[in-house]
Design a protein around this motif. Structure first.
Motif, PDB file in Angstrom:
ATOM      1  N   ALA A   1       0.834  -1.210   0.000  1.00 23.31           N
ATOM      2  CA  ALA A   1       0.000   0.000   0.000  1.00 23.31           C
ATOM      3  C   ALA A   1       0.863   1.253   0.000  1.00 23.31           C
ATOM      4  CB  ALA A   1      -0.923  -0.005   1.213  1.00 23.31           C
ATOM      5  N   MET A   2       1.932   1.227   0.772  1.00 24.02           N
ATOM      6  CA  MET A   2       2.837   2.374   0.841  1.00 24.02           C
ATOM      7  C   MET A   2       3.570   2.573  -0.485  1.00 24.02           C
ATOM      8  SD  MET A   2       4.240   1.518   4.681  1.00 24.02           S
ATOM      9  CE  MET A   2       5.696   2.561   4.553  1.00 24.02           C
ATOM     10  N   LYS A   3       4.076   1.500  -1.039  1.00 23.88           N
ATOM     11  CA  LYS A   3       4.882   1.594  -2.264  1.00 23.88           C
ATOM     12  C   LYS A   3       4.062   2.073  -3.455  1.00 23.88           C
ATOM     13  CE  LYS A   3       7.906  -1.096  -5.318  1.00 23.88           C
ATOM     14  NZ  LYS A   3       8.569  -2.411  -5.545  1.00 23.88           N
ATOM     15  N   TYR A   4       2.828   1.588  -3.574  1.00 23.94           N
ATOM     16  CA  TYR A   4       2.010   1.894  -4.746  1.00 23.94           C
ATOM     17  C   TYR A   4       0.951   2.969  -4.474  1.00 23.94           C
ATOM     18  CZ  TYR A   4       4.335  -2.034  -6.902  1.00 23.94           C
ATOM     19  OH  TYR A   4       5.305  -2.874  -7.407  1.00 23.94           O
ATOM     20  N   HIS A   5       1.052   3.636  -3.315  1.00 24.62           N
ATOM     21  CA  HIS A   5       0.133   4.722  -2.964  1.00 24.62           C
ATOM     22  C   HIS A   5      -1.322   4.271  -3.106  1.00 24.62           C
ATOM     23  CE1 HIS A   5       3.630   7.402  -2.989  1.00 24.62           C
ATOM     24  NE2 HIS A   5       3.961   6.864  -4.157  1.00 24.62           N
ATOM     25  N   ALA A   6      -1.580   3.074  -2.637  1.00 25.68           N
ATOM     26  CA  ALA A   6      -2.919   2.496  -2.743  1.00 25.68           C
ATOM     27  C   ALA A   6      -3.688   2.709  -1.435  1.00 25.68           C
ATOM     28  CB  ALA A   6      -2.827   1.004  -3.046  1.00 25.68           C
ATOM     29  N   PRO A   7      -4.833   3.361  -1.487  1.00 24.49           N
ATOM     30  CA  PRO A   7      -5.649   3.481  -0.280  1.00 24.49           C
ATOM     31  C   PRO A   7      -6.111   2.110   0.191  1.00 24.49           C
ATOM     32  CG  PRO A   7      -6.900   4.151  -2.205  1.00 24.49           C
ATOM     33  CD  PRO A   7      -5.491   3.971  -2.663  1.00 24.49           C
ATOM     34  N   ILE A   8      -6.226   1.962   1.480  1.00 26.57           N
ATOM     35  CA  ILE A   8      -6.713   0.722   2.081  1.00 26.57           C
ATOM     36  C   ILE A   8      -8.167   0.920   2.499  1.00 26.57           C
ATOM     37  CG2 ILE A   8      -6.557  -0.770   4.124  1.00 26.57           C
ATOM     38  CD1 ILE A   8      -3.520  -0.466   3.946  1.00 26.57           C
ATOM     39  N   ILE A   9      -9.036   0.017   2.056  1.00 25.56           N
ATOM     40  CA  ILE A   9     -10.440   0.018   2.465  1.00 25.56           C
ATOM     41  C   ILE A   9     -10.643  -1.141   3.436  1.00 25.56           C
ATOM     42  CG2 ILE A   9     -12.845  -0.096   1.741  1.00 25.56           C
ATOM     43  CD1 ILE A   9     -11.416   2.319   0.609  1.00 25.56           C
ATOM     44  N   PRO A  10     -10.819  -0.854   4.731  1.00 24.41           N
ATOM     45  CA  PRO A  10     -11.070  -1.951   5.672  1.00 24.41           C
ATOM     46  C   PRO A  10     -12.505  -2.463   5.530  1.00 24.41           C
ATOM     47  CG  PRO A  10     -11.216   0.157   6.800  1.00 24.41           C
ATOM     48  CD  PRO A  10     -10.798   0.463   5.378  1.00 24.41           C
ATOM     49  N   VAL A  11     -12.690  -3.764   5.668  1.00 20.96           N
ATOM     50  CA  VAL A  11     -14.019  -4.364   5.558  1.00 20.96           C
ATOM     51  C   VAL A  11     -14.239  -5.323   6.718  1.00 20.96           C
ATOM     52  CG1 VAL A  11     -15.604  -5.704   4.132  1.00 20.96           C
ATOM     53  CG2 VAL A  11     -13.918  -4.212   3.039  1.00 20.96           C
ATOM     54  N   GLY A  12     -15.391  -5.183   7.355  1.00 20.87           N
ATOM     55  CA  GLY A  12     -15.783  -6.119   8.398  1.00 20.87           C
ATOM     56  C   GLY A  12     -16.821  -7.086   7.852  1.00 20.87           C
ATOM     57  N   VAL A  13     -16.513  -8.378   7.864  1.00 20.63           N
ATOM     58  CA  VAL A  13     -17.416  -9.413   7.337  1.00 20.63           C
ATOM     59  C   VAL A  13     -18.059 -10.144   8.516  1.00 20.63           C
ATOM     60  CG1 VAL A  13     -17.623 -11.468   5.909  1.00 20.63           C
ATOM     61  CG2 VAL A  13     -15.913  -9.712   5.340  1.00 20.63           C
ATOM     62  N   VAL A  14     -19.369 -10.114   8.558  1.00 22.08           N
ATOM     63  CA  VAL A  14     -20.109 -10.813   9.616  1.00 22.08           C
ATOM     64  C   VAL A  14     -21.102 -11.775   8.956  1.00 22.08           C
ATOM     65  CG1 VAL A  14     -21.842 -10.546  11.445  1.00 22.08           C
ATOM     66  CG2 VAL A  14     -19.879  -8.998  11.339  1.00 22.08           C
TER      67      VAL A  14
END
Length: 271
Positions: free
Chosen positions: A176-189
């Motif tokens: 994520a840091m190297k490619y400047h990619a935003p992280i989208i956290p997901v909670g699966v229930v």
């Protein structure tokens, strides 16, 4: 008429065909990309998944519009349920959204491609061997990539450990840091209840060369699934000690934990 064309004519309505065609992928003249993705196979798989998504698991998804419309993105989620149903449902949610649909690529465990026919099928519908090099190339290509940092530690959890996050690796954060990619956290229930396992037969798993052999009912239960997508998380690419990378990973893990709690609080019943 080929089998694929026959299945498409029977299973894929025109509106669905158009929806998938809107999602552009850099495929070759034979209809495949370097990792085996095939747009025609996706259309059939998408049609079948829609029935499972809407009628069997009755998925409730919130926040999918937070995923950027273009550029590299990492979707980071908790892993559960013995089978990769969570990745399938997350992928469908993003591909089916009305505005700016995208077809994500899911990183899968190394033992799946060793299963006859299954590996090729998973590749055709967008899954790729969970290797850092594969992930890096996809991010460089502007893809959305689904990663489960718990790996088999998460998918092989016993029912008594449901919704308890296991250790996250740091690899996704470096990418994520190297490619400047935003992280989208997901909670699966909900996926924890689809194939609840009460034990793992470790000697048999070792003999078969697979990560785990669960003691569970030989059916997939129709648990209602909640997917909660969090706000994008951005991290700079400054050189920092590994301890600080781990701190960033823990931030993502904490965000996912909050989203899991949200899903559990919203859930009115298991099935």
């Amino acid at each position: 008429m080929s089998l694929g064309s026959f299945l498409k004519s029977k299973l894929v309505p025109p509106a669905l065909d158009e929806q998938i065609s809107r999602i552009r992928k850099p495929i070759g003249s034979l209809g495949y990309d370097p990792w085996g993705y095939n747009s025609e196979a996706i259309k059939i798989g998408f049609s079948l998944t829609r029935q499972i998504y809407q009628k069997y698991f009755r998925v409730v998804a919130d926040g999918v519009e937070k995923i950027p419309a273009d550029g590299p993105v990492l979707i980071i989620a908790n892993h559960s349920g013995q089978l990769p149903l969570d990745g399938l449902l997350i992928g469908y949610t993003l591909a089916a959204r009305k505005d700016n649909p995208r077809m994500p690529r899911a990183m899968i465990e190394r033992f799946f491609p060793t299963v006859p026919y299954l590996g090729n099928l998973l590749n055709e519908v967008g899954a790729v061997l969970g290797d850092p090099i594969n992930c890096a190339k996809m991010l460089a290509n502007g893809e959305v990539v689904i990663v489960f940092p718990e790996g088999v530690r998460g998918s092989g959890k016993l029912y008594q450990d449901r919704y308890q996050l296991k250790r996250f690796g740091n690899g996704f954060m470096h990418l994520a840091m190297k490619y400047h990619a935003p992280i989208i956290p997901v909670g699966v229930v909900g996926c924890e209840e689809t194939i609840p396992a009460i034990a793992n037969i470790k000697p048999l798993a070792k003999l078969l060369g697979v990560p785990y052999v669960p003691v569970a009912l030989p059916v997939i239960l129709p648990a209602k699934v909640h997917l909660n997508f969090g706000d994008p998380m951005y991290f700079d690419d400054l050189e920092i000690p590994e301890e600080q990378v781990t701190e960033r990973v823990e931030q993502v893990k904490a965000a996912i934990s909050e989203l899991i709690d949200k899903g559990l609080s919203e859930r009115k019943r298991l099935f």
